[in-house]
Design a protein around this motif. Structure first.
Motif, PDB file in Angstrom:
ATOM      1  N   ASN A   1      29.922  46.796  -1.768  1.00  0.00           N
ATOM      2  CA  ASN A   1      31.332  47.548  -1.654  1.00  0.00           C
ATOM      3  C   ASN A   1      31.215  48.916  -1.039  1.00  0.00           C
ATOM      4  O   ASN A   1      32.443  49.616  -1.142  1.00  0.00           O
ATOM      5  N   VAL A   2      30.142  49.482  -0.944  1.00  0.00           N
ATOM      6  CA  VAL A   2      29.961  50.904  -0.281  1.00  0.00           C
ATOM      7  C   VAL A   2      29.643  50.916   1.043  1.00  0.00           C
ATOM      8  O   VAL A   2      28.909  50.069   1.711  1.00  0.00           O
ATOM      9  N   ASP A   3      30.402  51.651   1.964  1.00  0.00           N
ATOM     10  CA  ASP A   3      30.394  51.978   3.188  1.00  0.00           C
ATOM     11  C   ASP A   3      29.142  52.715   3.599  1.00  0.00           C
ATOM     12  O   ASP A   3      29.036  53.935   3.273  1.00  0.00           O
ATOM     13  N   MET A   4      28.041  52.094   4.106  1.00  0.00           N
ATOM     14  CA  MET A   4      26.570  52.778   4.408  1.00  0.00           C
ATOM     15  C   MET A   4      26.677  53.940   5.340  1.00  0.00           C
ATOM     16  O   MET A   4      26.405  55.025   5.005  1.00  0.00           O
ATOM     17  N   VAL A   5      27.171  53.694   6.272  1.00  0.00           N
ATOM     18  CA  VAL A   5      27.600  54.645   7.344  1.00  0.00           C
ATOM     19  C   VAL A   5      28.374  56.083   6.523  1.00  0.00           C
ATOM     20  O   VAL A   5      27.872  57.100   6.647  1.00  0.00           O
ATOM     21  N   ASP A   6      29.512  55.574   5.891  1.00  0.00           N
ATOM     22  CA  ASP A   6      30.119  56.848   5.443  1.00  0.00           C
ATOM     23  C   ASP A   6      29.500  57.360   4.387  1.00  0.00           C
ATOM     24  O   ASP A   6      29.406  58.674   4.040  1.00  0.00           O
ATOM     25  N   PHE A   7      28.649  56.573   3.435  1.00  0.00           N
ATOM     26  CA  PHE A   7      27.733  57.298   2.535  1.00  0.00           C
ATOM     27  C   PHE A   7      26.739  58.171   3.111  1.00  0.00           C
ATOM     28  O   PHE A   7      26.478  59.449   2.714  1.00  0.00           O
ATOM     29  N   CYS A   8      26.017  57.978   4.276  1.00  0.00           N
ATOM     30  CA  CYS A   8      25.220  58.685   4.962  1.00  0.00           C
ATOM     31  C   CYS A   8      25.806  59.994   5.401  1.00  0.00           C
ATOM     32  O   CYS A   8      25.346  61.327   5.537  1.00  0.00           O
ATOM     33  N   LYS A   9      27.012  59.899   6.138  1.00  0.00           N
ATOM     34  CA  LYS A   9      27.740  61.088   6.577  1.00  0.00           C
ATOM     35  C   LYS A   9      28.068  61.881   5.315  1.00  0.00           C
ATOM     36  O   LYS A   9      27.969  63.092   5.663  1.00  0.00           O
ATOM     37  N   GLN A  10      28.310  61.529   4.310  1.00  0.00           N
ATOM     38  CA  GLN A  10      29.001  62.235   3.113  1.00  0.00           C
ATOM     39  C   GLN A  10      27.365  63.234   2.614  1.00  0.00           C
ATOM     40  O   GLN A  10      27.556  64.237   2.016  1.00  0.00           O
ATOM     41  N   ALA A  11      26.358  62.114   2.651  1.00  0.00           N
ATOM     42  CA  ALA A  11      25.187  62.808   2.370  1.00  0.00           C
ATOM     43  C   ALA A  11      24.825  64.218   3.169  1.00  0.00           C
ATOM     44  O   ALA A  11      24.514  65.143   2.708  1.00  0.00           O
TER      45      ALA A  11
END
Length: 396
Positions: free
Chosen positions: A335-345
């Motif tokens: 349920n986590v958007d991987m691309v968005d996670f990497c951008k937020q990182a």
């Protein structure tokens, strides 16, 4: 002016890793994205001594043009090392020195593939190799990776159904990006299938010397009695990536064409770098150096996995333990958007490589990201992984 680009490069995209480097150049950013060796792994003192000796006693040989196949003493030394240590190389094989393993990707593809031919790859796989294959307008067919290597059933199905398959590309040891090591059982099955369907195997082994636990697994090339395996090695992870020295052991008929292609690319690999590699292998404690590298990476890998267990696993980010190499493949919950996670990182000044950068089908989705533990300091590792854990906790 309207510039006309070749059909071969129109669809190529910049390497996601190289693009991330632009952010990682900021000293305030913790980069877990690079695939660089640890700075403490470089034998700087020895390379300086060797370089001084070469440029003092034999400067012309290091500075003049040389033969495309490579510096003869280095070729002979590497040939003997591979044969005596790993049983690699048969009577019908040839070994040449290249400008890093990456050049082999290009030369081998150029020598064996026509436009529209199929290349079978692990999925995911190394973006540098995938882009080399794409640059010749080949069709990539990805085979899902399991914990012990390619899914054999999916591989055989592809071999039965795909058209004009030229080779199977595999990184059998501590695969980039997944960290997976292909089991001996699967290596033998892959070889048997390649022989059955008359397809070559392209075995890429840049991390093989960096085993930190478990037993060594024989290379596929070591049991190649049929001349169907091309084996790629490199000094980048064991000596210096900046020197750009790699090599290939493959059937003579293919290597002869690779030599002609190399003549048109760079004439020959840097001779100074080849001479340094040769002297390091023959006049210094090469095996002791390799043992020291394993100590360095064992300590860093175990520290990194302890951090993952502390900060990421409690926040539902999982990973598989590795036995060597430089990378760990992390999985986010569905349920986590991987691309968005990497951008937020990145916004929190931590760089990782999004998993979709390594897919054979660029339209597929990924829940994974790759981290590298060899380049950051212990302090940077702890800070970066802690921030990733905090981000995951907030999102979840």
């Amino acid at each position: 002016m309207e510039y006309v680009l070749s059909e071969k490069v129109k669809t190529l995209k910049p390497s996601a890793i190289r693009e991330i480097f632009k952010y990682a150049a900021d000293p305030s950013v913790v980069s877990l994205s690079a695939g660089n060796p640890s700075p403490e792994a470089f034998p700087v003192k020895e390379i300086a001594e060797i370089s001084n000796e070469i440029l003092t006693k034999n400067p012309v040989a290091a500075l003049q043009y040389s033969v495309t196949e490579g510096y003869a003493p280095l070729r002979e030394t590497v040939r003997n090392f591979m044969k005596n240590t790993y049983n690699i190389g048969r009577e019908n094989d040839e070994l040449i020195i290249t400008s890093g393993a990456q050049q082999v990707m290009d030369l081998f593809t150029k020598s064996t593939c026509n436009e529209g031919d199929t290349v079978i790859c692990e999925a995911p796989s190394f973006i540098g190799s995938l882009n080399s294959f794409r640059s010749y307008n080949t069709r990539l067919c990805g085979i899902p990776l399991e914990k012990d290597g390619m899914n054999i059933e999916a591989l055989e199905k592809a071999l039965k159904t795909e058209k004009n398959i030229r080779f199977i590309y595999i990184i059998p040891n501590f695969q980039n990006p997944s960290g997976v090591t292909t089991s001996l059982e699967k290596r033998k099955k892959i070889y048997k299938l390649a022989k059955k369907y008359n397809v070559m195997i392209f075995e890429d082994n840049p991390y093989g010397e960096l085993r930190i636990s478990g037993e060594n697994v024989p290379s596929i090339k070591s049991f190649d009695e049929d001349g169907i395996v091309a084996y790629v090695g490199s000094f980048s992870k064991i000596l210096s990536p900046g020197m750009r020295v790699g090599f290939v052991v493959a059937p003579k008929q293919i290597v002869s064409k690779m030599i002609v292609c190399k003549q048109g690319q760079d004439v020959h690999t840097n001779i100074w770098a080849q001479m340094v590699a040769h002297k390091f292998m023959t006049e210094y404690d090469f095996n002791g150096h390799l043992a020291n590298l394993r100590k360095i990476y064992k300590k860093k890998a175990e520290f990194c996995m302890d951090l993952l267990d502390k900060y990421l696993v409690p926040n539902k980010i999982t990973y598989d333990k590795i036995e060597g190499g430089l990378f760990i493949w992390c999985r986010l919950p569905e349920n986590v958007d991987m691309v968005d996670f990497c951008k937020q990182a990145v916004q929190r000044k931590v760089c990782v490589v999004p998993g979709n950068a390594f897919l054979t089908d660029e339209k597929e989705q990924s829940q994974c990201f790759r981290i590298n533990f060899s380049t950051p300091t212990d302090e940077q590792l702890e800070k970066g992984i802690r921030i990733l854990g905090e981000l995951a906790k907030e999102i979840l």
